[in-house]
Each structure stands twice: as C-alpha cells, then as structure tokens.
Design an enzyme around this catalytic site. Sequence first.
Site, mmCIF file in Angstrom:
data_model
loop_
_atom_site.group_PDB
_atom_site.id
_atom_site.type_symbol
_atom_site.label_atom_id
_atom_site.label_comp_id
_atom_site.label_asym_id
_atom_site.label_seq_id
_atom_site.Cartn_x
_atom_site.Cartn_y
_atom_site.Cartn_z
ATOM 1 N N THR A 18 45.446 35.005 35.813
ATOM 2 C CA THR A 18 45.860 35.329 34.443
ATOM 3 C C THR A 18 47.362 35.576 34.427
ATOM 4 O O THR A 18 47.910 36.183 35.355
ATOM 5 C CB THR A 18 45.077 36.539 33.893
ATOM 6 O OG1 THR A 18 43.711 36.172 33.783
ATOM 7 C CG2 THR A 18 45.569 36.950 32.513
ATOM 8 N N PHE A 71 50.628 37.053 32.253
ATOM 9 C CA PHE A 71 50.934 38.085 31.258
ATOM 10 C C PHE A 71 52.390 37.949 30.816
ATOM 11 O O PHE A 71 53.247 37.557 31.615
ATOM 12 C CB PHE A 71 50.770 39.479 31.882
ATOM 13 C CG PHE A 71 49.370 39.783 32.345
ATOM 14 C CD1 PHE A 71 48.523 40.562 31.571
ATOM 15 C CD2 PHE A 71 48.901 39.307 33.570
ATOM 16 C CE1 PHE A 71 47.233 40.856 31.997
ATOM 17 C CE2 PHE A 71 47.611 39.594 34.004
ATOM 18 C CZ PHE A 71 46.777 40.368 33.206
#
Length: 638
Positions: free
Chosen positions: A535, A537
């Site tokens: 992921t 960010f």
Amino acid sequence: MIIVLNKNVSVQQKANIKEFLEKKNFQIREIAGEEETIFGAVGISRVDLREVELLSGVAKVIPISRPYKLASRELKKEDTIVQVSKIKIGGNRIAVIAGPCAVESREQIFAIAKSVSEAGAVILRGGAFKPRTSPYAFQGMGEEGLKIMKEAGDTYGLAITSEVVSSVYVDMMAKYIDIFQIGARNMQNFELLKEVGRAGKPVILKRGLAATIEEWLMAAEYLMAHGTDDVILCERGIRTFEPSTRNTLDLSAIPVVKKLSHLPVIVDPSHATGLREKVIPMALAAVAAGADGLMIEVHNNPDIALSDGPQSLYPEQFEKLMRDIQAMAPVVGKSIEKIPYYQTASIESLPVKDTGGSQQLRQKAAFQGVHGAYSEIALERFFGDRLAAKPCKQFADVFSAVMSGEALCGILPVENSLAGTINDNFDLLLRHPDISVIGEQQIRINHNLIGVEGTKPEELTKVFSHPQGLAQCAEYLDKFPNIERTPFFDTAGAVAYVAEQKNPKFAAIAGKKTAEFYGLSILKEGVETNPRNYTRFYIITREEQAAVVSGGKTPNRGVLVFSTPDTPGALFTCLKIMADYGLNMKKLESRPIHGSPWEYMFFVETELADMAVFTEACGKLKESSETFRILGTFYSDR
Ligand code: PEP
Ligand code: MN
C-alpha cells in the site's frame, strides 16, 4: 543477575538497592521496559541472590546463565537501537555503511561520499589506520585522513566510522568519528576494547578471523562493561579451509546472535568474500537473513585503489545494490534507514504546542484508524519518532486535524497494489484546496490471523477485518467454511474489538503489531493470498507550511489534478503538453466531479526532473484545462 523491581518501586528503594550492590562492587544498569523496570547487575564478586531478593522494592532476582551479561538477551529483551547523529541502527531498519577500504585523498573520499550518499548510504566508512598483513603495504593517512573524512561526511550528511587500531588513538579519533570500528584482528585486544568502551561512543565490533560467537559476544561485553551501551556486531567472514573466497561468510551467525543478544548485527560482505562480484549476492543474502545493516567497500576507481580494490564495488554497482535491497527489504519487514528526509531543524522550527505545564508536546501526525493500523506503521517508517501519531476515526478527520493545526501532517492510503486506488482520499484531496501532498511511503501489507491465545483456527466462528483485509485473505479463509467473515471499519479496530470481546471463537485479520498492542496472539502468520501486497500512502500538510515541513530532498514527483473542456481531444491536448515537456506519467486516474454528473477530473502523478520545466509545463496545462491545481511535489524513491 537481573533484578526485577516492583511496579511501584520508590526512588529511595531504588537508591538503596543500588547502594547495596555497588558496595559489593557490582556495576548496575537500569533498563526501563514497557512491562517492568529491571536492574542488570554485573561484577566479579558473588552475592547470595536471596539477600538481594529480600531488599525492599525487589520483585525477583534471576541469575544470567550466559558468560556475557550486558550483551545478553536474558538481560534485555527488546532489540537495542543505536542512534548515531540522526540515524538509527537496529529494529526494523537496514542501515547501510559504505566507503573505501582506506581514505587515500581528499578528492577520493569526497567523490565516494557523494556517490554513496546519493545511492542511500547513511554512514561513510574509511580506514585512516590500516592493519595490513604486510608492513610494506599502504598504512593509511592517519589523523589527516580522519579530518578530510569528517569534512566529506559533514558535506553529504553522513555519519562516519573508522577503525581504531591502538588505545593511543582513542581520544584523538573521538574528535572526528561518530562510530569506532574494532577490526577483526583486534577483536580480542582487550586493553583496546576497555579504552574504546570508556570513550562511550558507538562501536562496530568486527568478528575475529577465528572467533566463535561466544568469544565475539564476550568482546562486546568488554566494551559494554567499560562504558558503551551501543555496540554493533559485524559479521565479516571467518577463516575456514575454503580458499575460493577470502573468508567464509557465516550468515547463520545472524539468527544465532539475534537469539543470544539484543545488539544489532550487521554484515560486511566485502571482507568476507574479497571479490567484487560475490559482494552483491552476499549482501542480499544478509538482508534476507535478518541483518540490521551492511558495511560495503565502494571506491570511485577500484582499479587503482591503494587497498582492497578487487573487493570494492564501482559506484554504479553500489547504486544498483541499494535498489535491490530496497525491493527486498519489505519482504523481511524492514526498510532502508535514510538520512531523515524531513530535516529535524525545520520541524523543530515550527511552533510547538505547550500543554500548559513544563512538558511540551511533540508535533503530531494524524492517521485514520486505531493504534497498530497499517497507516500508523507507514507513518513511523516515514517520520521515525520525530512526530507523535494521532489516531482519527475517519479519513475526513485526518484532514480536519491537519487543517485545524492539531496535527502538523497527516497520512492517507492512496493505492493498494492489488485493490487499486482508494478513491475517497482523492475526493477528499479535491475538497481541500489548502492541503498539499509532500511525501509518499510504501509498506508491505502482511496480514495475520489474530485471536485469543491457544485458539485453533478451526474453532473460530467469526473473523473481523476491513473488507479489503477479508478479500485479500480469501484463499486462507476458504479452508474454514464455518467462519463467518464480518466486515469492520478497519483492520486494527477489528483487533481491538476482538480483544474487548475476549471470545475465543472470534478472530481478526490485521498487521502483526496490533496483536502485541491489544494483548492478543497471532494464530497464523502471513494469511494473505498474494504476498506481493503493498500500500502506498501520501503525506499531507497545510499548503502554507509545505516548504518548511518537507525540507530535505529535491522533489522528483508532482501530483496534479485538472478538468478539461467538453471538446474533442481536450484530454489529449493536456497529455500532449506533458509529453512535449518530457514529463513521464506514473499514474492517471479519472474521478467524477461532484455536483456535475458525467464530468470528470483527472489526477496525474508525473516524474519531475527539473522544477523549471515542470512549472512551465504546468503553466501550459493551466491554459488548456478548465480547472487546474498542483496537489503537491515530493521526493519518491520508487
Ligand atoms: C576494514 O573494515 O577495513 C577491515 C580491515 O576489516 P576487518 O577488520 O574485518 O578485516
Ligand atoms: Mn578493506
């Protein structure tokens, strides 16, 4: 011995215990852990343990069974993290030390410092006193070498380390270096160890050519018993019957030492192999084996190096190696330690909130979720402990916290490598014109089944997690058709809920850290279907403070958002401008414009090689679009 103190031990009781032991010639170290505070007491005299146990304030006394005491895991359970200027060695970091075998000249050390710092090394190495096998070989530049190495380190923000070969040089060297290095040949030079230990600075302790792990740890004990807590063990190969490499790299020493000791362990594949092309695979293997760092010899011109040329990497090889390490590190749950991108000075120059009393609060960074969430892990990777993490319920609350000044920065997941873009956050970015993107952080998502200790997965009836967490572990969950998959607003929140319910039939799917945090157990590690799950960010802040907060490195990415007129080729025109200015697009996403059905905004992430070119291209884009905004520019190491 380890003296575990009562939870409510008083200052006076502590002083009495200390006095009692010091009178018996024990050295005392106080170690404050999360669960308990202990005294480590070491010395040559003997004392009846029962006598100590009877002192008031003492909960229990445990003898340390190993011959090394201060270095042993029995004394200190948590990993030691050595702090050297702004960087840290140990924990979930990989700190890379690089530089020549020997400092040869000002030009040489400056050229190497520049290239290794650009590639991502955090510490510069270089011998000023060279312990050579032949007395006729180059012996090093001495103090002059240290002086120029310090200048090079200061210029490129690198800490420096150099080998100390005699106790007569300890005080002189302490003026220039950040970390002493004890070479393999001196590992058991006990008088040198005592003197270096007394200096109190961090020390890299190389393993002796024929030293056992226990002898190595005993050498660390010498340093620690004489005054330094910050010992970094360095495996650099041992002498065996095998002549194909200079030494035999004992990588199994890493997990062995990590079990026995709390000290960080790094690996020097250069001296271990003695051959340039063997350094790279062994460096990667060391990372895979859990090393906390690497020490690599790099030379700007290895073919004419005055020592160890054949094992020194060319700068290009080192740069490639750093990229490979970066790709590998998340697999073992680590990331490469960097010189803080955020200059602490700039963060420190921002107003600090006063709590009213004398205690000042650290500035905060807001994240969505509860403690232990993946967002919080990403925050820690990005800021280290320079900012305090502030949990928020919703993504919108992250924006509010940043807008109100309650938090200096915020973190938002924007993209998952399997599930794609997290649209809500792009919509929120659109709705907040005063927010800028100033950085990015990527982490590997490693899901675990978390529940009450002793529970078997087949006994579970319900598993809670964020819908994406459940979806990403479908293959594992399919093996248990009786488990009901229950969506929850976030992964860490699901763990908190299971902890609160204490129901052994319930479990959650989340990151490893949450289990510790909420006092639950990991029932099964790594339950995600696809291990290549990452992921990304964004780090956000208020626009007016973006420049101060970001500081650090030159941006190489820009994030733009624009809408186009409803005419043929309108988007094409914008994309052509980017192509004409050589802006390489990394991401293009369209989002509906709220309130204008069937009209769209375009989000673009582009590479940015030259700020002037980027600014000019943005000017042109603005002319060709209806609305246009630069969401931010930042440095990315992808
Ligand atoms: C060095 O690092 O330059 C060196 C001489 O290493 P070792 O002591 O491991 O041989
Ligand atoms: Mn060398």
